[in-house]
Design a protein around this motif. Structure first.
Motif, PDB file in Angstrom:
ATOM      1  N   LYS A 101      53.048 -45.018   6.261  1.00  0.00           N
ATOM      2  CA  LYS A 101      51.649 -45.033   6.675  1.00  0.00           C
ATOM      3  C   LYS A 101      50.759 -44.201   5.760  1.00  0.00           C
TER       4      LYS A 101
ATOM      5  N   PHE B  30      50.697 -44.342   2.529  1.00  0.00           N
ATOM      6  CA  PHE B  30      50.366 -45.062   1.312  1.00  0.00           C
ATOM      7  C   PHE B  30      49.734 -46.413   1.639  1.00  0.00           C
ATOM      8  N   SER B  31      49.171 -47.038   0.626  1.00  0.00           N
ATOM      9  CA  SER B  31      48.581 -48.367   0.785  1.00  0.00           C
ATOM     10  C   SER B  31      49.665 -49.367   1.179  1.00  0.00           C
ATOM     11  N   PRO B  32      49.293 -50.446   1.880  1.00  0.00           N
ATOM     12  CA  PRO B  32      50.278 -51.458   2.272  1.00  0.00           C
ATOM     13  C   PRO B  32      51.023 -52.011   1.064  1.00  0.00           C
TER      14      PRO B  32
ATOM     15  N   LEU C 232      50.476 -50.632  -6.364  1.00  0.00           N
ATOM     16  CA  LEU C 232      49.470 -50.837  -5.317  1.00  0.00           C
ATOM     17  C   LEU C 232      48.881 -49.535  -4.792  1.00  0.00           C
ATOM     18  N   ASP C 233      49.425 -48.398  -5.204  1.00  0.00           N
ATOM     19  CA  ASP C 233      48.971 -47.117  -4.671  1.00  0.00           C
ATOM     20  C   ASP C 233      47.586 -46.768  -5.201  1.00  0.00           C
ATOM     21  N   THR C 234      46.788 -46.108  -4.355  1.00  0.00           N
ATOM     22  CA  THR C 234      45.429 -45.698  -4.730  1.00  0.00           C
ATOM     23  C   THR C 234      45.295 -44.182  -4.831  1.00  0.00           C
TER      24      THR C 234
ATOM     25  N   SER D 147      45.776 -41.651  -2.589  1.00  0.00           N
ATOM     26  CA  SER D 147      45.014 -41.022  -1.509  1.00  0.00           C
ATOM     27  C   SER D 147      45.502 -39.604  -1.219  1.00  0.00           C
TER      28      SER D 147
ATOM     29  N   GLU E  24      47.476 -38.633   0.925  1.00  0.00           N
ATOM     30  CA  GLU E  24      47.623 -38.433   2.367  1.00  0.00           C
ATOM     31  C   GLU E  24      48.966 -37.793   2.706  1.00  0.00           C
TER      32      GLU E  24
END
Length: 282
Positions: free
Chosen positions: A191, A193-195, A216-218, A220, A222
């Motif tokens: 959760k 990371f990006s889908p 696909l990672d941005t 974040s 988090e």
């Protein structure tokens, strides 16, 4: 782009923004404009409408030339007048029902061939990229009658010639799991990371997290909010792997824009080498 220096990647980005040529409205001859849009604002709006015309088919107009020719100019006409709809209901307040041609769109721009352009471009369909760009609003009795000259130019001279809406790049993300992450911790990690970045596999009855697609990672970050996970994951970037995003305005496809940018950079390099060769060595 893989295995190149950041300066080269940035050169491609800047060339895409400022040096790949396109066709755009440069001169607007206003014969009649009784709308509430001033002539200067109208000309500016028309200039920013992307024109679907391959700039490789045209030459640059010579500086000082007032009259365009078939090899360096495209001519468009916009002539429209708003009228009342006699069939409209009296109690109606909807402008779409009350008036004809009260919205001036880019679809109302029509190509007017110059010289022998109909012979030069028999299959050409020169027109705005989008038909639904709103140019002005009219009311009964108001009209716009203008003639436009489109010329070839580059974004360095004016933003209207820029062929891209955005041209950017980022480094490829590199995500490393320092030790196995299982069960609830694996779901929490997913959760963060990006889908599509983290997937959960079933290994010997346990849920185990693995990196599925780091691209696909941005970033974040988090995951660093969770005390139990922040020391189990290492986030980094691959320093010589660039992911480009090129969003065309529609004049040319993105792949063509990139190939044109490469040709321009090659031409710059060749000119530089030629200048070096021409300098006498002491």
């Amino acid at each position: 782009m893989v295995g190149i220096d950041a300066a080269i990647a940035n050169a491609f980005r800047r060339i895409l923004l400022a040096e790949v040529p396109t066709m755009a409205v440069e001169k607007v001859f206003v014969y009649n404009n009784t709308s509430i849009v001033q002539d200067e604002i109208l000309a500016h709006r028309l200039g920013l409408i992307p024109i679907r015309a391959d700039p490789r088919l045209f030459e640059y107009r010579n500086q000082g030339d007032q009259e365009g020719t078939e090899i360096d100019t495209l001519q468009f006409q916009l002539k429209i007048k708003c009228k009342r709809n006699p069939q409209a209901a009296k109690e109606s307040s909807d402008p779409d029902e009350l008036y004809f041609n009260h919205k001036v769109y880019s679809k109302h721009m029509t190509w007017v061939p110059l010289g022998n352009q109909t012979d030069l471009f028999p299959d050409a369909d020169f027109r705005p990229v989008h038909d639904d760009i709103l140019i002005a609003l009219l009311r009964p009795g108001q009209e716009i009658d203008v003639l436009m000259h489109c010329v070839k130019g580059i974004g360095k001279d004016h933003a209207k010639f820029s062929p891209v809406a955005t041209a950017s790049y980022r480094l490829l993300p590199d995500i490393t799991l320092l030790q196995p992450i299982e069960d609830e911790a694996a779901e929490t990690l997913q959760k963060c990371f990006s889908p599509g970045v983290i997937e959960i596999q079933n290994v010997n009855g346990k849920k185990v997290a693995r990196v599925a697609n780091a691209r696909l990672d941005t970033f974040s970050r988090e995951v660093f909010r969770h005390e139990g996970l922040k020391n189990l994951v290492r986030l980094a970037r691959v320093r010589n792997h660039y992911i480009f995003t090129v969003e065309s305005t529609g004049i040319l496809p993105p792949d063509v824009l990139v190939s044109e940018a490469i040709k321009i950079l090659m031409g710059k390099c060749q000119r530089f080498l030629n200048e070096l060769d021409s300098v006498p060595m002491e």
